[in-house]
Design an enzyme around this catalytic site. Structure first.
Site, short mmCIF file in Angstrom:
data_model
loop_
_atom_site.label_atom_id
_atom_site.label_comp_id
_atom_site.label_asym_id
_atom_site.label_seq_id
_atom_site.Cartn_x
_atom_site.Cartn_y
_atom_site.Cartn_z
N TRP A 100 -14.93 0.32 -29.67
CA TRP A 100 -14.42 -0.98 -30.48
C TRP A 100 -13.36 -0.43 -31.13
CZ3 TRP A 100 -15.14 -5.20 -28.49
CH2 TRP A 100 -16.39 -5.77 -27.84
N ASP A 172 -13.39 -2.76 -39.75
CA ASP A 172 -14.23 -3.54 -38.81
C ASP A 172 -15.55 -3.52 -39.10
OD1 ASP A 172 -15.50 -4.92 -36.82
OD2 ASP A 172 -14.70 -3.95 -35.24
N LYS A 196 -23.30 -11.75 -35.23
CA LYS A 196 -24.31 -10.70 -35.37
C LYS A 196 -25.10 -11.00 -36.56
CE LYS A 196 -21.46 -7.87 -33.16
NZ LYS A 196 -21.91 -7.81 -31.87
N1 PMP Z 1 -16.10 -5.06 -33.27
C1 PMP Z 1 -17.21 -4.84 -33.29
C2 PMP Z 1 -17.98 -3.56 -34.04
C3 PMP Z 1 -17.94 -5.53 -32.34
O1 PMP Z 1 -19.49 -5.10 -31.98
C4 PMP Z 1 -17.64 -6.50 -31.33
C5 PMP Z 1 -18.50 -7.32 -30.64
N2 PMP Z 1 -19.68 -6.97 -30.05
C6 PMP Z 1 -16.30 -6.94 -31.59
C7 PMP Z 1 -15.37 -6.07 -32.42
C8 PMP Z 1 -15.41 -7.74 -30.72
O2 PMP Z 1 -15.72 -8.85 -31.16
P1 PMP Z 1 -15.61 -10.29 -30.16
O3 PMP Z 1 -16.39 -10.29 -29.00
O4 PMP Z 1 -16.06 -11.51 -31.31
O5 PMP Z 1 -14.13 -10.35 -30.00
#
Ligand code: PMP
Length: 361
Positions: A100, A172, A196
């Site tokens: 990520w 994040d 989550k």
């Molecule tokens: N950052 C983290 C730490 C994640 O775990 C995720 C998705 N699992 C995201 C960003 C991306 O989120 P989205 O699918 O809502 O774009």
């Protein structure tokens, strides 16, 4: 019902789902369906105001910071942050603790320069040992901001302390927001997708320091401009009302659980139970360095490919879902967000112990 270990969208508290279901027919006895509520009604404004207020109180957000609930998820924030703050000739710094963080860095490159100043890649993202001893102190104006990820949802690592830096710190917090006390005064901007620990997918939470807001670039379309969205109190355009109400119910539930300090204790206790079993069970190994293990995403591997698929089949027979690791790394991942239950964790442990008896090497 399935025993749900999905990493997101993931398990929501039972009480929240029940109230949500009722609200679709009749929202809190007000004679209107949640799905038909106007975003320009007092009822909606009350939901929004209570949601923001509860977020502030539960997370102990200082008055220096603004709270926003927006549409979209994590990746939208990967783009919206550099869109608002990163100029073409400037550089954002990233701490790469896995997938990520890497994605966020790539997104930033659409707007300016992005540099990875720390990477755990050489440890296959399973150890953050070197990070804990690093400082991120730079000459003035070298970086516009430094971005990190508090919990790596895919590798199952978690920052148990945050980087020391003299540049604006962004985080994040998608996969561990509301799961433990955090000192928000240390951050210029934090964000989290909802799916989550907050609500169904389609919503995100952004927390921004007022001083940092002053750095927003010009010519940002209003729907992406954080300042504009704050002025309109998270309702500039039609907001995701269903998700915001679900978030409010989750936060009301969180209060009944004794707030963040208490939920952290419960999360840690459940995670510990499962980590202990994985350590004990001869079928499995734990790839993550002990000190960096996540309380939210418990990642483990089987000792062989045969056991991997046999255990997965066995879990499916036993009604367990969502235990497969992320498609980029495989293995297993049991997600242990706030709404996960002791019953589910004990159930999984029982299945692992049974598997050890019946699956041969
Ligand atoms: N950052 C983290 C730490 C994640 O775990 C995720 C998705 N699992 C995201 C960003 C991306 O989120 P989205 O699918 O809502 O774009």
């Amino acid at each position: 019902m399935k025993i749900n270990f999905n990493a997101g969208p993931s398990i929501l508290p039972q009480a929240v789902k029940k109230q949500l279901a009722e609200s679709i027919i009749n929202l809190e006895g007000k004679g209107i369906s949640l799905l038909e509520l106007s975003h320009r009604s007092t009822l909606f404004y009350n939901i929004r105001d209570e949601l923001i207020e509860k977020t502030r109180v539960l997370l102990n957000i200082p008055s220096t910071h603004e709270v926003l609930y927006l549409q979209g998820g994590g990746r939208l924030q990967f783009a919206q942050i550099p869109m608002n703050f990163l100029n073409k000739n400037n550089t954002a710094a990233f701490i790469n603790t896995g997938y990520w963080a890497n994605k966020a860095c790539q997104y930033a490159r659409n707007y300016g320069n992005a540099e990875i100043v720390f990477s755990a890649e050489k440890f296959q993202y399973h150890s953050l040992e070197e990070l804990s001893t690093c400082s991120f102190l730079y000459p003035q104006n070298k970086f516009t901001y430094l971005q990190c990820t508090s919990n790596n949802t895919i590798y199952g690592t978690q920052l148990h302390t945050f980087p020391r830096t003299n540049v604006p710190l962004i985080c994040d917090m998608s996969s561990d927001i509301f799961s433990r006390p955090i000192s928000f005064s240390d951050f210029s901007l934090c964000f989290a997708c909802a799916q989550k620990n907050i609500a169904p997918a389609g919503l995100s939470l952004v927390i921004i320091h007022n001083d940092f807001l002053k750095n927003i670039k010009t010519n940002i379309p209003p729907v992406f401009n954080y300042q504009h969205l704050i002025q309109n109190q998270s309702a500039y355009n039609t907001p995701p009302i269903f998700n915001m109400y679900a978030a409010l119910l989750t936060l009301r539930w969180l209060e009944t659980q004794g707030g963040i300090a208490n939920i952290e204790k419960k999360n840690t206790a459940r995670a510990q139970l499962l980590y202990n079993e994985i350590e004990r069970n001869s079928l499995f190994t734990l790839p993550v360095r002990k000190e960096d293990r996540s309380n939210m995403n418990i990642c483990f591997n089987a000792i062989s490919e045969n056991i991997q698929s046999a255990f997965l089949d066995y879990c499916t027979q036993q009604n367990i879902v969502g235990l497969e690791g992320h498609s980029t790394i495989g293995g297993f991942r049991a997600s242990n967000y706030n709404a996960q239950t002791n019953e589910n964790i004990y159930y999984l442990i029982g299945v692992m112990q049974q598997a050890e008896k019946i699956i041969s090497f």
